[in-house]
Design a protein around this motif. Structure first.
Motif, PDB file in Angstrom:
ATOM      1  N   LEU A 124      29.151 -31.889 -28.705  1.00 16.40           N
ATOM      2  CA  LEU A 124      28.434 -31.152 -29.750  1.00 16.40           C
ATOM      3  C   LEU A 124      27.028 -30.766 -29.302  1.00 16.40           C
ATOM      4  N   ASP A 179      23.684 -29.947 -31.086  1.00 18.93           N
ATOM      5  CA  ASP A 179      23.028 -30.073 -32.392  1.00 18.93           C
ATOM      6  C   ASP A 179      21.849 -29.102 -32.442  1.00 18.93           C
ATOM      7  N   TRP A 206      26.709 -25.257 -34.946  1.00 15.05           N
ATOM      8  CA  TRP A 206      26.742 -26.546 -35.651  1.00 15.05           C
ATOM      9  C   TRP A 206      25.372 -27.219 -35.591  1.00 15.05           C
ATOM     10  N   VAL A 212      29.473 -35.967 -38.474  1.00 16.22           N
ATOM     11  CA  VAL A 212      30.247 -35.606 -37.289  1.00 16.22           C
ATOM     12  C   VAL A 212      31.735 -35.845 -37.537  1.00 16.22           C
ATOM     13  N   THR A 249      33.048 -33.117 -39.672  1.00  9.10           N
ATOM     14  CA  THR A 249      33.185 -31.884 -38.895  1.00  9.10           C
ATOM     15  C   THR A 249      34.492 -31.870 -38.123  1.00  9.10           C
ATOM     16  N   HIS A 250      34.797 -32.973 -37.461  1.00 11.82           N
ATOM     17  CA  HIS A 250      36.041 -33.052 -36.698  1.00 11.82           C
ATOM     18  C   HIS A 250      37.251 -32.938 -37.629  1.00 11.82           C
ATOM     19  N   THR A 253      37.853 -29.335 -38.825  1.00 13.86           N
ATOM     20  CA  THR A 253      38.280 -28.387 -37.790  1.00 13.86           C
ATOM     21  C   THR A 253      39.501 -28.893 -37.030  1.00 13.86           C
ATOM     22  N   ARG A 294      37.071 -24.524 -31.744  1.00 16.44           N
ATOM     23  CA  ARG A 294      36.187 -25.682 -31.911  1.00 16.44           C
ATOM     24  C   ARG A 294      35.049 -25.641 -30.895  1.00 16.44           C
ATOM     25  N   ASP A 295      35.349 -25.259 -29.670  1.00 14.78           N
ATOM     26  CA  ASP A 295      34.317 -25.233 -28.637  1.00 14.78           C
ATOM     27  C   ASP A 295      33.218 -24.224 -28.977  1.00 14.78           C
ATOM     28  N   TYR A 327      31.226 -25.942 -31.802  1.00 17.64           N
ATOM     29  CA  TYR A 327      30.591 -27.191 -31.389  1.00 17.64           C
ATOM     30  C   TYR A 327      29.453 -26.984 -30.405  1.00 17.64           C
ATOM     31  N   GLN A 328      29.622 -26.017 -29.462  1.00 20.01           N
ATOM     32  CA  GLN A 328      28.583 -25.888 -28.440  1.00 20.01           C
ATOM     33  C   GLN A 328      28.490 -24.510 -27.792  1.00 20.01           C
TER      34      GLN A 328
END
Length: 279
Positions: free
Chosen positions: A2, A4, A232, A249, A252-253, A256, A264-265, A268-269
Motif C-alpha cells: 500500500l 498511503d 488510497w 487496511v 480495504t482488502h 476489494t 487492486r494494484d 493500492y499503489q
C-alpha cells in the motif's frame, strides 16, 4: 503493498495547530513512530504526509519538519502535500519555492473549515490557476454542501490536477445522501479529478461500522471514477476514531477482495506512484 497518500503527523512541541484543542479526541501528539509500527505490519511501503492545518506562520516549518522525518533511516515518507493559502497575495512566491523543492508533491487548503465562498474569491481562483501544467496536485477537502462551488473551481482549471479527499466526506452515519451520491458522479465527469479512498471509517458509527456499511460509498466512488483515477490513504490519526489503521487496511482488502490484481494494484499503489512520481 500500500501507498498511503494521507498521513498526518502531529507534534505539539514542534508546531502550532490552532484547531486541535477544539477536537478533544485528537488533541494529542500523533507521531511518525506511532504510525510506522502499524504501517509496516500492514504492508505500507510508501507514504505522503498531508498537511495538518498548522498556523499560517508555521506552514513552511511543517514541510521542514516532515523532511527531517523522511531523512530518518528506513523512513516510509516520500514527500509532502503542503499547506497553502491561495487566498493570500504571498502565494505566487510560495509556489515558486515549492516548485524548486521536489519533496513537495502538492498542496492542500482545507476548505470545509474555511468560509464557503473562499474558493470563489478572485485571488484564490487566480492562484490555484497557477498550478496548471505543473507537477503539483491540489487536494480538495470539502463537505457535500460545498460541491457546487468546488465543481466551479475545477471547471475553471481543467489543467490543474485535483485530488478529492476521503470520498468527498460522505455522511455515512446518517445514511446515503442524494447530494453526495450525485456529487461523486459529477466530480468523476471531470477528468482532472482523482478520488482518494481514505478515512471513511471516521464518518460512520465509530463503534459499529462494518465493511458492509462502507461498501456503498466505496463502490460508488470507484465505479464513478474508474480504477485509473483512485488512490488510497489512511487519514491517520483521524482513522483512529473509527478503530485505527489496521481495521481500515483490513476493510480495504475486504472491500476489494473480488477485484482483479491489476485493479487492486492501481488503487493500492500504482496510481499514486504515477501521479506523484514516486519510485
Amino acid at each position: 503493498m500500500l501507498f498511503d497518500t494521507h498521513l498526518h503527523v502531529i507534534d505539539r512541541n514542534r508546531l502550532n495547530y490552532p484547531w486541535l484543542p477544539d477536537v478533544p479526541d485528537l488533541d494529542r501528539d500523533s507521531l511518525y513512530e506511532h504510525y510506522a509500527r502499524d504501517a509496516l505490519r500492514c504492508g505500507i511501503t510508501n507514504v505522503l504526509h498531508m498537511e495538518v492545518d498548522v498556523a499560517t506562520d508555521a506552514i513552511e516549518r511543517e514541510t521542514t519538519f516532515i523532511k527531517e522525518i523522511a531523512a530518518r533511516p528506513e523512513s516510509l515518507v516520500r514527500g509532502a502535500i503542503a499547506a497553502c493559502r491561495p487566498e493570500e497575495k504571498g502565494f505566487p512566491a510560495y509556489l515558486e519555492r515549492c516548485l524548486a523543492d521536489p519533496f513537495v508533491k502538492g498542496f492542500r487548503r482545507v476548505l470545509h473549515v474555511a468560509p464557503d465562498d473562499t474558493s470563489e474569491r478572485p485571488l484564490f481562483r487566480e492562484n490555484v490557476a497557477r498550478l496548471a501544467d505543473t507537477r503539483l496536485t491540489f487536494d480538495l477537502c470539502v463537505f457535500p454542501h460545498q460541491f457546487e462551488r468546488i465543481l466551479d473551481l475545477v471547471d475553471l482549471n481543467p489543467d490543474v490536477r485535483f485530488i478529492l479527499d476521503h470520498c468527498a466526506n460522505p455522511p455515512i452515519k446518517s445514511g446515503m445522501s442524494a447530494v453526495w451520491h450525485r456529487g461523486i458522479t459529477e466530480f468523476s465527469r471531470r477528468p482532472n479529478v482523482t478520488a482518494k479512498i481514505s478515512g471513511v471509517i471516521a464518518y460512520g458509527d465509530l463503534e459499529t461500522w462494518s465493511v458492509e456499511s462502507l461498501r456503498p460509498y466505496i463502490e460508488h466512488t470507484i465505479e464513478s471514477f474508474g480504477w485509473d483515477r483512485v488512490v488510497w490513504g489512511s487519514d491517520w490519526p483521524v482513522c483512529t476514531l473509527g478503530g485505527g489503521l489496521t481495521p481500515w487496511v483490513a476493510a480495504t482488502h475486504a472491500l476489494t477482495s473480488g477485484c482483479s490484481e491489476d485493479e487492486r494494484d492501481k488503487l493500492y499503489q500504482g496510481n499514486a506512484k504515477r501521479i506523484w512520481a514516486v519510485e
